[in-house]
Design a protein around this motif. Structure first.
Motif, short mmCIF file in Angstrom:
data_model
loop_
_atom_site.label_atom_id
_atom_site.label_comp_id
_atom_site.label_asym_id
_atom_site.label_seq_id
_atom_site.Cartn_x
_atom_site.Cartn_y
_atom_site.Cartn_z
N ASP A 611 0.82 -1.21 0.00
CA ASP A 611 0.00 0.00 0.00
C ASP A 611 0.86 1.26 0.00
OD1 ASP A 611 -2.34 -1.44 -0.02
OD2 ASP A 611 -2.57 -1.44 2.16
N THR A 612 1.96 1.26 0.74
CA THR A 612 2.78 2.47 0.87
C THR A 612 3.37 2.89 -0.47
OG1 THR A 612 3.33 1.88 3.15
CG2 THR A 612 4.74 3.51 2.05
N ARG A 613 4.01 1.92 -1.17
CA ARG A 613 4.61 2.26 -2.46
C ARG A 613 3.55 2.49 -3.53
NH1 ARG A 613 9.60 -1.63 -3.82
NH2 ARG A 613 8.14 -3.27 -3.22
N GLN A 615 0.64 3.98 -3.03
CA GLN A 615 0.22 5.36 -2.81
C GLN A 615 1.30 6.34 -3.24
OE1 GLN A 615 -2.77 6.40 -1.93
NE2 GLN A 615 -3.51 4.28 -1.81
N ALA A 616 2.57 5.98 -3.04
CA ALA A 616 3.67 6.85 -3.45
C ALA A 616 3.70 7.02 -4.97
CB ALA A 616 5.00 6.29 -2.95
#
Length: 689
Positions: A611-613, A615-616
């Motif tokens: 999810d983090t990458r 969204q990035a």
């Protein structure tokens, strides 16, 4: 059961005039009272083909044995006569509101020589001024305690008043200044009555002028250096303002109005009323009723108005009455209210502003009152037992259905087709046994076929569980059953302490227990599909029925006519709760499933991309469309994304076909593909099942 044609009036016998009519049963008791603008047209509706009548109306006309009528001059007279007859005869088929509690009023007995302020319940008495109703008696006493400092009106009983007059010594309130002590002659009867009338004026909302008068007197006392009197007036003003603060201002224009809201289902209705005086909520009350006749929301409102104002006159009828739906026709009701008040009364539906917002609050109170009423009714053990017995008798079961399973199908225009299974044991929900299904056997919209698949899958699993436990010696026919890997369990921990069988890994078996009764949401086609699924699996000890929502009819397999349970039947009420719970559970799952589908993205399938990458990447490029057009080197510029991951992302996006553009159905505007799902449109909700 009487045949309506046996007592139908002869052609031309019924006058074409306004009037009120009564249906009587074979014993001469009045069972229904109604009014009509044209008696001929209205009564003709009751003597048509029984199949075309509403079930409740059909029950009434077959219970009746005669009909009679009284001609009046105007529709307003018809409304008044209808109310009088309903109060006199208490007909069983008329809507009758019953208070869900005995509401207390603040009463001033102006019919006595020395008026008294007190808490009163029950029927209103002539010559007594009432304020309220209040939710609690303590709220009245708190208000009165603050008001007595400024308006020291008598509050004692007749016995205490007489005793104080005999001994020439007032009670404690007289000594502390909260009673003017007319019992010992400190104030004359005329002066005490004037004090009581000022108390009534203040409670009726005429507060501004009195407060300004007190403030003026306080300033005059201060200018004359009578500081003790000024301080006493200051404290009086503070006490009155605290009493006013107990009811917050809800309408800024100091409106006098009653707001009526209705919450209803097929069998019952709850009515809530807020009494607003001087822009403040001065009282609240509510009723619950059985819908014993085929009545619209406007009809419920009309009955509520009759209940509220049938015995009222003058200011007790406010200038404005706000309702959720208008009676049909509205003119006679508005005229009747105006006659009772003695001046024009506005009867309307609020459209905007504070009044509409307050009406929404009254509506929420009505919904909560109906839900609370149903909760109390469902939690009663005796009532549940009677409901199960009525179901067993109506369906011809050998024993009461201690376990009931209900199935419902939900979809949005044939997409995201799902099903639910809810379980009631001993008349209570058992949420740990709830199950959800995805329809996988076919594409498109077919409720009957979907019901056949779900019932087959559920009971195929039951036979498999029996086979594992050694209770079933024959091999179940697994070829005809649909796949079962689409079954999802409901949220919540299973109950492991109730003796239920468990699998080898310690988890409870999902379908180990069979129901005594299967209920499907639908009519004859859905019931036939469920019965066919059970027959294909060789299960003949489980009863099946369907509950059709439109007329609340109970359908049985291979029966041409439905079973119509009495309106007051606890069995019908339980079946309705089971069906409504299955519908709620199914449509919640369908909405969640659709929401997840709308939120899906080609990036979800990229291995190793969390999810983090994800969204990035979207934040860096601004949209999925721009990310798809980026090169591997450009993707590598995103912090935390290496070349290998960038190559994987580029390959995944290149292989994924771009989705069709989202369209705002309200404006026709095409929404850009920005990686975020379009908002769920309200129009979709209208197509859900």
């Amino acid at each position: 059961m009487a045949d309506p044609s046996s007592y139908r009036p002869k052609p031309g016998q019924i006058p074409d005039s306004p009037g009120v009519y009564k249906f009587r049963d074979e014993h001469g008791r009045v069972i229904y009272v109604g009014k009509a603008k044209s008696l001929r047209q209205r009564l003709a509706n009751y003597f048509q083909d029984l199949a075309g009548l509403h079930p409740r109306t059909r029950t009434m006309v077959t219970t009746a044995a005669s009909v009679e009528w009284t001609v009046v001059t105007t529709e307003v007279e018809a409304l008044q006569l209808e109310y009088s007859w309903i109060k006199e005869f208490d007909p069983r088929f008329n809507v009758k509101y019953r208070d869900d509690k005995s509401y207390p009023y603040l009463a001033v007995t102006l019919n006595e020589e020395f008026p008294r302020v007190q808490v009163m319940r029950g029927a209103k008495k002539k010559g007594v001024r009432y304020f309220g109703p209040y939710a609690h008696a303590w709220a009245i006493r708190e208000t009165v305690d603050l008001m007595l400092r400024v308006f020291p009106v008598r509050t004692c009983s007749a016995g205490v008043f007489k005793r104080s007059a005999q001994i020439g010594r007032p009670c404690l309130l007289g000594y502390i200044g909260k009673c003017s002590a007319p019992c010992v002659g400190r104030i004359s009867a005329e002066e005490h009555r004037e004090l009581a009338e000022e108390f009534c004026d203040f409670m009726a909302g005429r507060t501004g002028a009195y407060l300004r008068r007190l403030e003026r007197r306080m300033q005059e006392a201060a200018e004359e250096m009578e500081y003790e009197r000024a301080a006493r007036l200051r404290d009086d003003i503070g006490a009155l303002k605290r009493a006013m603060e107990k009811s917050a201002v809800v309408l800024a224009d100091a409106t006098d109005a009653d707001l009526i809201a209705v919450a209803e289902d097929e069998l019952e209705a709850a009515v809530q009323i807020f009494h607003v005086r001087g822009g403040r909520v001065r009282g609240q009350r509510g009723w619950v009723t059985d819908k014993v006749e085929a009545v619209t929301t406007g009809g419920l409102v009309e009955h509520a108005l009759q209940q509220l104002y049938g015995e009222e006159r003058g200011d007790a009828v406010p200038k404005e009455v706000l309702v959720p739906a208008l009676p049909e026709p509205v003119e006679p009701v508005a005229q009747w209210l105006s006659q009772r008040r003695g001046s024009q009364v506005s009867l309307r539906i609020p459209q905007r502003g504070d009044k509409k917002d307050l009406m929404a609050t009254v509506g929420r109170n009505a919904q909560q009152a109906l839900a609370l009423h149903k909760t109390k009714r469902a939690s009663d053990l005796t009532t549940r037992s009677r409901a199960l017995e009525e179901i067993a008798e109506a369906l011809g079961l050998d024993s009461v259905p201690l376990r009931i399973e209900c199935f419902d199908i939900s979809h949005l225009q044939g997409e995201d087709v799902v099903a639910s299974m809810v379980v009631f044991e001993d008349g209570l929900v058992r949420k740990s046994e709830y199950r959800r299904f995805q329809i996988k056997g076919f594409e498109g919209q077919d409720d009957v076929r979907s019901m056949h698949e779900v019932i087959g899958r559920r009971f195929k699993r039951y036979l498999q569980e029996k086979q594992k436990s050694g209770e079933w010696t024959e091999e179940p026919d697994v070829e005809t059953a649909a796949p079962v890997d689409g079954v999802l369990t409901a949220a919540g921990e299973p109950d492991r302490a109730d003796g239920r069988p468990v699998d080898d890994d310690g988890r409870p078996k999902r379908f180990a227990y069979p129901p005594q009764l299967v209920v499907v949401d639908g009519g004859a086609p859905q019931v036939a599909a469920a019965r066919r699924a059970l027959d294909e699996l060789g299960i003949d000890d489980v009863a099946v029925c369907g509950l059709a929502k439109r007329l609340e009819e109970v359908w049985l397999p291979a029966e041409d006519d439905p079973v119509v349970l009495p309106r007051s039947s606890e069995g019908l009420y339980l079946l309705q709760r089971v069906r409504d719970e299955a519908h709620r559970f199914a449509i919640t799952y369908q909405r969640n499933k659709r929401s997840k589908r709308l939120k899906s993205s080609p990036l979800d399938a990229v291995p190793g991309l969390g999810d983090t990458r994800r969204q990035a990447l979207l934040k860096h490029f601004g949209s999925l469309k721009k990310l798809r057009a980026a090169t591997v080197d450009e993707i590598c510029e995103v912090p935390g994304v290496g070349r290998k991951t960038a190559e994987t992302v580029a390959a995944a996006l290149a292989g994924a076909a771009p989705s069709a553009p989202a369209v705002n159905t309200a404006t026709g505007e095409i929404i850009e593909d920005d990686g975020a799902p379009p908002a769920a449109l309200s129009a979709e909700r209208g197509q859900e099942r």
